[in-house]
Design a protein around this motif. Structure first.
Motif, PDB file in Angstrom:
ATOM      1  N   GLU A  94       6.477  -6.464  -6.853  1.00 45.23           N
ATOM      2  CA  GLU A  94       7.019  -5.887  -5.871  1.00 45.23           C
ATOM      3  C   GLU A  94       6.514  -4.397  -5.605  1.00 45.23           C
ATOM      4  N   ILE A  95       6.739  -3.848  -6.873  1.00 40.43           N
ATOM      5  CA  ILE A  95       6.478  -2.389  -6.711  1.00 40.43           C
ATOM      6  C   ILE A  95       5.076  -2.300  -6.627  1.00 40.43           C
ATOM      7  N   PHE A  96       4.294  -2.929  -7.294  1.00 35.11           N
ATOM      8  CA  PHE A  96       2.840  -2.684  -7.075  1.00 35.11           C
ATOM      9  C   PHE A  96       2.344  -3.153  -5.709  1.00 35.11           C
ATOM     10  N   SER A  97       2.666  -4.146  -5.401  1.00 39.87           N
ATOM     11  CA  SER A  97       2.462  -4.617  -3.841  1.00 39.87           C
ATOM     12  C   SER A  97       2.527  -3.430  -2.915  1.00 39.87           C
ATOM     13  N   SER A  98       3.873  -2.922  -3.066  1.00 39.96           N
ATOM     14  CA  SER A  98       4.165  -1.714  -2.036  1.00 39.96           C
ATOM     15  C   SER A  98       3.274  -0.527  -2.448  1.00 39.96           C
ATOM     16  N   LYS A  99       2.982  -0.184  -3.624  1.00 42.63           N
ATOM     17  CA  LYS A  99       2.242   1.004  -3.980  1.00 42.63           C
ATOM     18  C   LYS A  99       0.675   0.700  -3.178  1.00 42.63           C
ATOM     19  N   ILE A 100       0.165  -0.432  -3.184  1.00 41.49           N
ATOM     20  CA  ILE A 100      -1.036  -0.745  -2.731  1.00 41.49           C
ATOM     21  C   ILE A 100      -1.032  -0.496  -1.260  1.00 41.49           C
ATOM     22  N   MET A 101      -0.308  -1.021  -0.336  1.00 44.03           N
ATOM     23  CA  MET A 101       0.000  -0.756   0.970  1.00 44.03           C
ATOM     24  C   MET A 101       0.472   0.541   1.277  1.00 44.03           C
ATOM     25  N   ASN A 102       1.057   1.440   0.446  1.00 38.47           N
ATOM     26  CA  ASN A 102       1.326   2.960   0.448  1.00 38.47           C
ATOM     27  C   ASN A 102      -0.236   3.757   0.564  1.00 38.47           C
ATOM     28  N   CYS A 103      -1.166   3.046   0.199  1.00 38.09           N
ATOM     29  CA  CYS A 103      -2.633   3.641   0.390  1.00 38.09           C
ATOM     30  C   CYS A 103      -3.027   3.620   1.895  1.00 38.09           C
ATOM     31  N   PHE A 104      -2.583   2.955   2.470  1.00 39.96           N
ATOM     32  CA  PHE A 104      -3.175   2.533   3.938  1.00 39.96           C
ATOM     33  C   PHE A 104      -1.963   3.181   5.079  1.00 39.96           C
ATOM     34  N   ILE A 105      -1.151   3.846   4.568  1.00 39.59           N
ATOM     35  CA  ILE A 105       0.102   4.229   5.582  1.00 39.59           C
ATOM     36  C   ILE A 105       0.089   6.096   5.416  1.00 39.59           C
TER      37      ILE A 105
END
Length: 495
Positions: A78-89
């Motif tokens: 969950e943490i890793f998935s959230s970090k990936i999406m943070n690259c796009f926001i």
């Protein structure tokens, strides 16, 4: 395949307007860094690859597990998935700036932008939410919404074990605190790298608008205090709720009650819930009307609803707040032993209110749902709480969402109800849970002449709706019978 997934994720981010073309290289390099990839290999999208953002994230996270970048544990993924999406926001300041630029044109456009951002960034877990079972159940009070909540994922045993063993931290203090914005997360605390909040001014105080990660209805939002303070229902609550709907007239906003049993799941942080949705209670008609001498500008009514609801209407927000404050002050100290209502046991208060505000045409509406959390030997979980005979369907607190007519039912019911359906059909392989047996036998006796494979699901769903209606009736302080109506009238006269 990892480069295919990255390529597709960037394409989806562009399509959903999470990023612009100028951001493409930056976002790609941020993702490469997280995946410990020193270079990018150009790739054409696979012809048969038609994956949305949640599916692409799962594939990328699986790759990270295979490569040993993260452990194959729920919280780490969950943490890793959230970090990936943070690259796009964008950063919070940019999100807020864009929100208020749209707000100047139309408040509806502003919230639509933020809701789409929250979904596209995978903060709102739409893929999991789509697993929920949702339907409507017709009643004399309108169509109740029934949701069997299947969206919350099961944690693996190792994650649960780690959560128990890890040293507790009070940062952020709770799941609602503003410190959650951009917080990476940890074992036992959800990932929030891709979390953004909108700053909102309510009666000269700083509040924050966000959406629920597991929305139960359209644009299900949470409005939370900047300060970590306990829930409290007061005239200031009414003023804030009405201030919010004045700024966002297409939304309602309400508050859970502020004491145990009748309150929500989080009483340690003042917050409200709202959204762009009309519940059955909002559509409910006036049962009867009344006036209050000191508030001639306010239209007052008792609502035709299984719980005890007073609806106040006025064009003047300040007068509405004063009228609501008058009712709250009287209710907090009101006892009527003839209908089992006691304001206090010793110094422990029992009476409070679940308030909901909305704009209806030119009028502001303030619904005040009267609550009491007294317990007794017969009803140890609460006199005005779901009683024991409906606990097999709903045992938990009746908070704001349920009050308005949306049942949030536990995931266990999915398989349990399937077994009840088998039993009604007379199948030998039915394995009915002990606490459903008497209900299942009653349904079988009533429907065995008409039930078949085609209609059994609809029959049981309707019966679950009737059980939820019973839950609401149990939570009503003035019952909808002759004795209850007389009691409600006595309270109204006391105003």
């Amino acid at each position: 395949m990892i480069f295919q997934y990255i390529h597709q994720l960037i394409t989806q981010a562009l399509t959903t307007q999470l990023i612009e073309l100028e951001d493409e290289m930056y976002a790609r390099n941020q993702v490469l860094s997280l995946l410990h990839l020193p270079e990018y290999k150009e790739t054409e999208a696979a012809v048969n690859m038609d994956m949305d953002i949640p599916d692409l994230l799962e594939s990328i996270v699986d790759y990270a597990c295979e490569q040993g970048i993260i452990e194959d544990l729920f919280d780490e993924k969950e943490i890793f998935s959230s970090k990936i999406m943070n690259c796009f926001i964008a950063r919070p300041s940019s999100v807020n700036q864009f929100f208020y630029e749209k707000y100047q044109q139309d408040p509806h456009e502003a919230t639509r932008y933020f809701y789409e951002l929250s979904k596209n960034s995978n903060y709102i877990q739409m893929k999991r939410i789509r697993q929920n079972i949702e339907y409507k159940a017709a009643t004399e009070y309108g169509d109740l919404d029934i949701t069997i909540n299947l969206s919350k994922p099961e944690k693996d045993p190792k994650s649960i074990e780690l959560e128990r063993a890890i040293q507790k931290s009070d940062y952020p203090k709770c799941l609602l605190c503003i410190e959650n914005e951009g917080y990476a997360g940890r074992v036992g605390h959800p990932a929030r790298s891709n979390h953004r909040m909108i700053r909102v001014n309510l009666v000269e105080e700083n509040w924050y608008l966000q959406y629920s990660p597991y929305v139960y209805y359209n644009e299900h939002c949470i409005v939370l205090s900047e300060k970590h303070t306990d829930m409290k229902i007061s005239p200031a609550t009414f003023a804030r709720l009405l201030s919010f709907v004045e700024q966002f007239p297409h939304y309602f906003l309400g508050s859970n009650a502020d004491i145990p049993i009748v309150g929500g799941s989080i009483l340690s942080h003042e917050h409200y819930q709202g959204g762009n949705y009309q519940f059955a209670m909002a559509k409910a008609e006036d049962d009867w009307t009344f006036t209050m001498e000191n508030f001639p500008e306010v239209d007052c009514a008792v609502v035709k609803w299984p719980m005890s609801v007073i609806r106040l209407r006025s064009k003047d927000v300040e007068v509405l707040v004063e009228a609501g404050a008058h009712i709250l002050a009287n209710w907090k100290n009101y006892s009527d032993e003839m209908v089992g209502i006691l304001a206090k046991t010793g110094a422990t208060p029992h009476n409070t209110i679940t308030p909901i505000a909305r704009k209806n045409g030119d009028l502001f509406e303030l619904d005040l749902v009267l609550r009491n959390n007294r317990t007794s030997e017969e009803h140890p979980l609460g006199v005005f709480h779901p009683h024991a005979d409906v606990h097999h369907i709903k045992k938990e607190n009746i908070g704001l969402i349920e009050v308005m007519g949306l049942a949030v039912l536990p995931a266990r019911l999915k398989t349990e109800i399937e077994e009840v359906e088998k039993f009604i059909l007379g199948r030998d392989d039915a394995q009915v849970a002990d606490y459903h047996v008497s209900w299942a036998e009653e349904l079988k006796a009533r429907y065995q002449a008409v039930v078949d494979n085609d209609n059994v699901e609809a029959i049981v769903r309707e019966e679950v709706g009737k059980k939820f209606l019973r839950v609401l009736e149990d939570a009503g302080v003035f019952k909808r019978d002759e004795e209850g109506a007389a009691g409600f009238l006595r309270f109204i006269k006391s105003l």
